[in-house]
Design a protein around this motif. Structure first.
Motif, PDB file in Angstrom:
ATOM      1  N   GLY A   1       0.816  -1.209   0.000  1.00 32.70           N
ATOM      2  CA  GLY A   1       0.000   0.000   0.000  1.00 32.70           C
ATOM      3  C   GLY A   1       0.850   1.258   0.000  1.00 32.70           C
ATOM      4  N   ALA A   2       1.921   1.249   0.808  1.00 29.39           N
ATOM      5  CA  ALA A   2       2.822   2.404   0.843  1.00 29.39           C
ATOM      6  C   ALA A   2       3.520   2.589  -0.501  1.00 29.39           C
ATOM      7  CB  ALA A   2       3.851   2.224   1.954  1.00 29.39           C
ATOM      8  N   ARG A   3       3.928   1.475  -1.104  1.00 32.79           N
ATOM      9  CA  ARG A   3       4.570   1.579  -2.423  1.00 32.79           C
ATOM     10  C   ARG A   3       3.608   2.128  -3.462  1.00 32.79           C
ATOM     11  NH1 ARG A   3       7.210  -4.463  -2.012  1.00 32.79           N
ATOM     12  NH2 ARG A   3       9.173  -3.890  -0.995  1.00 32.79           N
ATOM     13  N   GLY A   4       2.353   1.684  -3.388  1.00 29.43           N
ATOM     14  CA  GLY A   4       1.352   2.205  -4.314  1.00 29.43           C
ATOM     15  C   GLY A   4       1.170   3.706  -4.171  1.00 29.43           C
ATOM     16  N   LEU A   5       1.185   4.191  -2.917  1.00 28.09           N
ATOM     17  CA  LEU A   5       1.060   5.632  -2.694  1.00 28.09           C
ATOM     18  C   LEU A   5       2.269   6.381  -3.252  1.00 28.09           C
ATOM     19  CD1 LEU A   5      -0.419   5.724   0.922  1.00 28.09           C
ATOM     20  CD2 LEU A   5      -1.590   6.278  -1.221  1.00 28.09           C
ATOM     21  N   TRP A   6       3.476   5.836  -3.020  1.00 21.68           N
ATOM     22  CA  TRP A   6       4.673   6.466  -3.574  1.00 21.68           C
ATOM     23  C   TRP A   6       4.612   6.499  -5.108  1.00 21.68           C
ATOM     24  CZ3 TRP A   6       7.753   9.615  -1.349  1.00 21.68           C
ATOM     25  CH2 TRP A   6       8.089   9.478   0.000  1.00 21.68           C
TER      26      TRP A   6
ATOM     27  N   ALA B   1       1.919   6.494  -6.998  1.00 22.61           N
ATOM     28  CA  ALA B   1       0.929   7.501  -7.403  1.00 22.61           C
ATOM     29  C   ALA B   1       1.506   8.911  -7.275  1.00 22.61           C
ATOM     30  CB  ALA B   1      -0.327   7.360  -6.551  1.00 22.61           C
ATOM     31  N   GLY B   2       2.232   9.167  -6.182  1.00 22.15           N
ATOM     32  CA  GLY B   2       2.863  10.474  -6.010  1.00 22.15           C
ATOM     33  C   GLY B   2       3.886  10.762  -7.087  1.00 22.15           C
ATOM     34  N   LEU B   3       4.661   9.736  -7.458  1.00 27.12           N
ATOM     35  CA  LEU B   3       5.664   9.921  -8.514  1.00 27.12           C
ATOM     36  C   LEU B   3       4.984  10.193  -9.851  1.00 27.12           C
ATOM     37  CD1 LEU B   3       8.763   9.831  -8.697  1.00 27.12           C
ATOM     38  CD2 LEU B   3       8.576   7.433  -9.373  1.00 27.12           C
ATOM     39  N   PHE B   4       3.854   9.551 -10.100  1.00 25.72           N
ATOM     40  CA  PHE B   4       3.119   9.787 -11.334  1.00 25.72           C
ATOM     41  C   PHE B   4       2.576  11.217 -11.374  1.00 25.72           C
ATOM     42  CE2 PHE B   4      -0.692   9.608 -14.026  1.00 25.72           C
ATOM     43  CZ  PHE B   4      -0.140   9.081 -15.184  1.00 25.72           C
TER      44      PHE B   4
ATOM     45  N   TRP C   1       8.515  -3.818  -8.227  1.00 26.45           N
ATOM     46  CA  TRP C   1       8.208  -2.418  -7.944  1.00 26.45           C
ATOM     47  C   TRP C   1       9.318  -1.492  -8.421  1.00 26.45           C
ATOM     48  CZ3 TRP C   1       3.656  -0.547  -6.203  1.00 26.45           C
ATOM     49  CH2 TRP C   1       2.760  -1.442  -5.622  1.00 26.45           C
ATOM     50  N   LEU C   2      10.557  -1.949  -8.299  1.00 22.72           N
ATOM     51  CA  LEU C   2      11.695  -1.082  -8.616  1.00 22.72           C
ATOM     52  C   LEU C   2      11.711  -0.676 -10.080  1.00 22.72           C
ATOM     53  CD1 LEU C   2      14.338   0.243  -7.674  1.00 22.72           C
ATOM     54  CD2 LEU C   2      15.515  -1.907  -8.202  1.00 22.72           C
ATOM     55  N   LEU C   3      11.359  -1.584 -10.991  1.00 20.42           N
ATOM     56  CA  LEU C   3      11.446  -1.265 -12.412  1.00 20.42           C
ATOM     57  C   LEU C   3      10.450  -0.177 -12.825  1.00 20.42           C
ATOM     58  CD1 LEU C   3      12.121  -4.739 -14.085  1.00 20.42           C
ATOM     59  CD2 LEU C   3      13.730  -3.058 -13.174  1.00 20.42           C
ATOM     60  N   PRO C   4       9.168  -0.288 -12.482  1.00 14.70           N
ATOM     61  CA  PRO C   4       8.283   0.840 -12.843  1.00 14.70           C
ATOM     62  C   PRO C   4       8.651   2.137 -12.143  1.00 14.70           C
ATOM     63  CG  PRO C   4       7.107  -0.801 -11.530  1.00 14.70           C
ATOM     64  CD  PRO C   4       8.405  -1.413 -11.920  1.00 14.70           C
ATOM     65  N   PHE C   5       9.104   2.057 -10.882  1.00  9.17           N
ATOM     66  CA  PHE C   5       9.549   3.268 -10.199  1.00  9.17           C
ATOM     67  C   PHE C   5      10.725   3.895 -10.929  1.00  9.17           C
ATOM     68  CE2 PHE C   5       6.896   2.370  -6.592  1.00  9.17           C
ATOM     69  CZ  PHE C   5       6.815   3.562  -5.894  1.00  9.17           C
ATOM     70  N   SER C   6      11.681   3.086 -11.365  1.00 13.50           N
ATOM     71  CA  SER C   6      12.863   3.610 -12.047  1.00 13.50           C
ATOM     72  C   SER C   6      12.498   4.240 -13.389  1.00 13.50           C
ATOM     73  CB  SER C   6      13.890   2.488 -12.264  1.00 13.50           C
ATOM     74  OG  SER C   6      14.370   1.992 -11.024  1.00 13.50           O
ATOM     75  N   ALA C   7      11.535   3.640 -14.096  1.00 11.83           N
ATOM     76  CA  ALA C   7      11.118   4.201 -15.379  1.00 11.83           C
ATOM     77  C   ALA C   7      10.475   5.577 -15.186  1.00 11.83           C
ATOM     78  CB  ALA C   7      10.148   3.248 -16.076  1.00 11.83           C
ATOM     79  N   ILE C   8       9.538   5.663 -14.250  1.00 13.71           N
ATOM     80  CA  ILE C   8       8.869   6.957 -14.024  1.00 13.71           C
ATOM     81  C   ILE C   8       9.846   7.958 -13.410  1.00 13.71           C
ATOM     82  CG2 ILE C   8       6.974   8.126 -12.839  1.00 13.71           C
ATOM     83  CD1 ILE C   8       5.412   5.542 -12.961  1.00 13.71           C
ATOM     84  N   GLY C   9      10.683   7.494 -12.476  1.00  9.26           N
ATOM     85  CA  GLY C   9      11.668   8.385 -11.863  1.00  9.26           C
ATOM     86  C   GLY C   9      12.672   8.908 -12.866  1.00  9.26           C
ATOM     87  N   GLY C  10      13.106   8.066 -13.806  1.00 11.29           N
ATOM     88  CA  GLY C  10      14.026   8.525 -14.846  1.00 11.29           C
ATOM     89  C   GLY C  10      13.397   9.578 -15.728  1.00 11.29           C
ATOM     90  N   ALA C  11      12.119   9.375 -16.080  1.00 16.78           N
ATOM     91  CA  ALA C  11      11.422  10.381 -16.872  1.00 16.78           C
ATOM     92  C   ALA C  11      11.335  11.706 -16.114  1.00 16.78           C
ATOM     93  CB  ALA C  11      10.019   9.875 -17.235  1.00 16.78           C
ATOM     94  N   CYS C  12      11.040  11.629 -14.814  1.00 18.18           N
ATOM     95  CA  CYS C  12      10.955  12.851 -14.002  1.00 18.18           C
ATOM     96  C   CYS C  12      12.293  13.571 -13.946  1.00 18.18           C
ATOM     97  CB  CYS C  12      10.486  12.511 -12.578  1.00 18.18           C
ATOM     98  SG  CYS C  12       8.751  12.010 -12.455  1.00 18.18           S
TER      99      CYS C  12
END
Length: 346
Positions: free
Chosen positions: A19-24, A26-29, A291-302
């Motif tokens: 749940g916490a990862r999902g919130l993070w 969503a915030g990154l998105f 979780w790390l791969l989608p986070f890294s993709a969105i984080g890299g774009a940011c």
């Protein structure tokens, strides 16, 4: 029969963690959407909101609308390139189990760059598809070369040996690029500008041919998540769990090579995105690659979008290419990681 506390507790902890990862996520998105809006509205020229709205609907009736129309493909390219490089960095770190792995540090970007420069100077390649294929072949050959050199000697491919091999290969390939370009004054200016790494001058006509390669690279990389989790346990344990180690490593490497090659072909070699982003994401959500791969993709774009926005602002009316901005961010971060990991223990 009611489940015991020992059975319920881990499941509850995992649910709260997800749940916490999902919130993070969503915030990154949300941050990504905000940066996309800023990238379109902020630049070297101040543009009123009326012109921004008109340009989004395809109007280019005055200079302000034309300026926004130029920013739109630039923004799309920065998002795609940043996502690809962030994801490729996470994949490389997972495949090699090397905390210092990065497409730039391991020489993959420079291998793709050298292949493109040789193709332009010696074989007169011109089409976007040829650029991409050439860059992918160069990235793949460079990755294989660095891994082979880093695997020699006792202990195999240790993180430190891979990092040293990648750094030496990058320097050697950069020197070879200069040697190829020097006799060719007709292409030297364009090659030097491209070598810095940037998203300026982007156009949808240049982006579209790269999309299939990026799509395949993203798909292969995301499908590698569970395999990378197995590799993180060590080759012997992963094999004991039924994982084909060579296939898992090759699949992940293929996805990263496609992403790096396609991105380098259109943007030039942009460094440190693949190093910085996965480390920051691990601090937020841990080491689970699902979780790390989608986070890294969105984080890299940011990160790449933010670097492009900063580059437009700090040197007005001129611009700093994103390759310069990411280097200014990434170099101190690299030193911090080396000190944190204690290189003597790598």
């Amino acid at each position: 029969m009611t489940p015991s506390r020992k059975t319920v507790a881990p499941a509850a902890i995992a649910a709260r963690s997800n749940g916490a990862r999902g919130l993070w996520l969503a915030g990154l998105f949300v941050l990504l959407v905000a940066l996309l809006a800023l990238s379109i509205t902020v630049g070297t020229r101040q543009v009123p909101w009326s012109d921004i709205g008109a340009a989004l609907f395809g109007h280019v009736d005055d200079i302000g609308q034309a300026a926004v129309a130029v920013r739109i493909p630039r923004t799309v390219l920065a998002m795609l390139a940043g996502g690809a490089l962030g994801l490729a960095g996470a994949i490389m770190q997972g495949v090699t189990r090397n905390p210092l792995a990065d497409p730039g540090i391991l020489g993959v970007n420079m291998g793709a760059s050298l292949a493109v420069v040789v193709g332009v100077a010696w074989f007169n390649i011109a089409s976007a598809e040829t650029y991409v294929w050439t860059a992918i072949v160069g990235a793949g050959c460079s990755a294989c070369f660095v891994y082979t050199i880093g695997s020699l000697g006792r202990g195999g491919a240790t993180p430190l040996k891979l990092t040293l091999a990648g750094a030496a290969t990058s320097v050697a390939f950069a020197s070879m690029v200069i040697a190829v370009v020097l006799p060719r004054a007709d292409i030297a200016g364009g090659i030097r500008s491209w070598q810095i790494g940037g998203v300026g001058g982007a156009a949808f006509e240049r982006i579209v041919p790269v999309l299939p390669f990026l799509a395949v690279g993203f798909a292969i990389s995301f499908l590698s998540a569970q395999k990378l989790n197995s590799l993180a346990l060590g080759d012997d344990l992963a094999a004991g769990l039924g994982e084909r180690v060579a296939v898992a490593r090759g699949m992940g490497a293929l996805g990263a090579i496609l992403l790096c090659g396609a991105t380098t072909a259109i943007c030039g070699p942009i460094g440190f995105i693949g190093l910085v982003v996965p480390h920051l994401c691990r601090l937020l959500i841990g080491v689970d690659h699902r979780w790390l791969l989608p986070f890294s993709a969105i984080g890299g774009a940011c990160l790449l979008l933010a670097a492009d926005i900063v580059g437009r602002i700090v040197a007005r009316p001129a611009e700093l290419d994103v390759g310069v901005v990411t280097a200014l961010i990434g170099a101190p971060f690299f030193i911090w990681i080396v000190r944190r990991q204690r290189v003597r223990e790598l």
